[in-house]
Design a protein around this motif. Sequence first.
Motif, PDB file in Angstrom:
ATOM      1  N   CYS A   6     -11.198  -3.787   8.253  1.00  0.00           N
ATOM      2  CA  CYS A   6     -11.713  -2.410   9.701  1.00  0.00           C
ATOM      3  C   CYS A   6      -9.716  -2.755  10.464  1.00  0.00           C
ATOM      4  N   HIS A   7      -8.708  -1.703  11.141  1.00  0.00           N
ATOM      5  CA  HIS A   7      -8.261  -2.018  12.085  1.00  0.00           C
ATOM      6  C   HIS A   7      -8.114  -0.416  12.475  1.00  0.00           C
ATOM      7  N   LEU A   8      -6.607  -0.370  13.687  1.00  0.00           N
ATOM      8  CA  LEU A   8      -6.727   0.912  13.951  1.00  0.00           C
ATOM      9  C   LEU A   8      -5.111   1.267  13.733  1.00  0.00           C
ATOM     10  N   HIS A   9      -5.384   2.280  12.468  1.00  0.00           N
ATOM     11  CA  HIS A   9      -3.909   3.056  12.411  1.00  0.00           C
ATOM     12  C   HIS A   9      -2.890   3.417  13.210  1.00  0.00           C
ATOM     13  N   PHE A  10      -1.900   3.423  14.063  1.00  0.00           N
ATOM     14  CA  PHE A  10      -1.917   4.242  15.135  1.00  0.00           C
ATOM     15  C   PHE A  10      -0.112   4.584  14.717  1.00  0.00           C
TER      16      PHE A  10
ATOM     17  N   TYR B  38       0.327  -1.606   0.055  1.00  0.00           N
ATOM     18  CA  TYR B  38      -0.144  -0.122   0.450  1.00  0.00           C
ATOM     19  C   TYR B  38       0.418   1.486   0.545  1.00  0.00           C
ATOM     20  N   TYR B  39       1.931   0.936   0.310  1.00  0.00           N
ATOM     21  CA  TYR B  39       2.879   2.365   0.551  1.00  0.00           C
ATOM     22  C   TYR B  39       4.152   2.704  -0.456  1.00  0.00           C
ATOM     23  N   SER B  40       4.511   3.684  -0.971  1.00  0.00           N
ATOM     24  CA  SER B  40       5.595   4.487  -1.931  1.00  0.00           C
ATOM     25  C   SER B  40       6.518   3.146  -1.618  1.00  0.00           C
TER      26      SER B  40
ATOM     27  N   PHE C 138       7.847   3.089   3.116  1.00  0.00           N
ATOM     28  CA  PHE C 138       7.506   2.308   4.642  1.00  0.00           C
ATOM     29  C   PHE C 138       6.102   2.805   4.801  1.00  0.00           C
ATOM     30  N   HIS C 139       5.887   1.907   6.477  1.00  0.00           N
ATOM     31  CA  HIS C 139       4.186   2.346   7.237  1.00  0.00           C
ATOM     32  C   HIS C 139       4.723   3.330   8.835  1.00  0.00           C
ATOM     33  N   HIS C 140       4.342   4.722   8.055  1.00  0.00           N
ATOM     34  CA  HIS C 140       4.570   5.279   9.446  1.00  0.00           C
ATOM     35  C   HIS C 140       3.758   5.004  10.462  1.00  0.00           C
TER      36      HIS C 140
ATOM     37  N   ILE D  41       1.501   1.960  13.849  1.00  0.00           N
ATOM     38  CA  ILE D  41       1.418   0.311  12.885  1.00  0.00           C
ATOM     39  C   ILE D  41       0.074  -0.202  13.553  1.00  0.00           C
ATOM     40  N   ASP D  42      -0.371  -0.948  12.771  1.00  0.00           N
ATOM     41  CA  ASP D  42      -2.086  -1.571  12.291  1.00  0.00           C
ATOM     42  C   ASP D  42      -2.193  -2.628  12.819  1.00  0.00           C
ATOM     43  N   LEU D  43      -2.847  -2.683  13.918  1.00  0.00           N
ATOM     44  CA  LEU D  43      -4.060  -3.637  14.080  1.00  0.00           C
ATOM     45  C   LEU D  43      -5.298  -4.314  13.990  1.00  0.00           C
TER      46      LEU D  43
HETATM   47 ZN   LIG Z   1      -1.285   1.749   9.431  1.00  0.00          ZN
END
Ligand SMILES: [Zn+2]
Length: 182
Positions: free
Chosen positions: A153-157, A58-60, A71-73, A75-77
């Motif tokens: 559905c998730h939390l991006h923190f 999903y990221y460039s 790079f994922h900035h 954390i996804d749960l």
């Molecule tokens: Zn995320």
Amino acid sequence: MRLLGALLLVIALTTGAPPAAADPRWEFYTDDTTRYGSPWFHGRHRIMIPFGCTRAPYYSPDPRCRRNRGFHHGIDLAMKCGTPLTAGRRGWVVGTQGLGPAYGSKVLRIRNFTHDWDVVIGHARRVLVEPGDRVLAGQRIARAGANAAPDGCHLHFEKRAIRGGLSTAGRPRPLLDLRARR
Ligand SMILES: [Zn+2]
């Protein structure tokens, strides 16, 4: 007939309770299958995408990462749609200008001057507080969703410097305070 009864009993026993509803859109980009609790959400949930370089598509491509990875900035749960999100620490709710559409239209930013961080929470289904509100630890602040997220559905923190842009995003895990037990 007795045989049929026994057969039905066996079927009833083996199917048992329905499994917890997993979101069919979830894709896990980590080998860690632990379900973690945290002061920032209800229940226990798996990490879907860790912070940093990732093979998630999903990221460039990012110059910090090998093999053209992004790079994922944060954390996804992965968590069910509507899971209550809570403030893990006290802070002030601030405006979300400049975050861009990638976080969804229901995005939340909380600031803590004492401990020198901003937290950005993305993809919420509902946000229960407004800019200017003070939040206390344990207070419900939002519900998890898939707003602008292709992967369920998730939390991006995300943890940033105060008033900081994306480039200030740092390791969120100590603040997220994931707990493998209880
Ligand atoms: Zn995320």
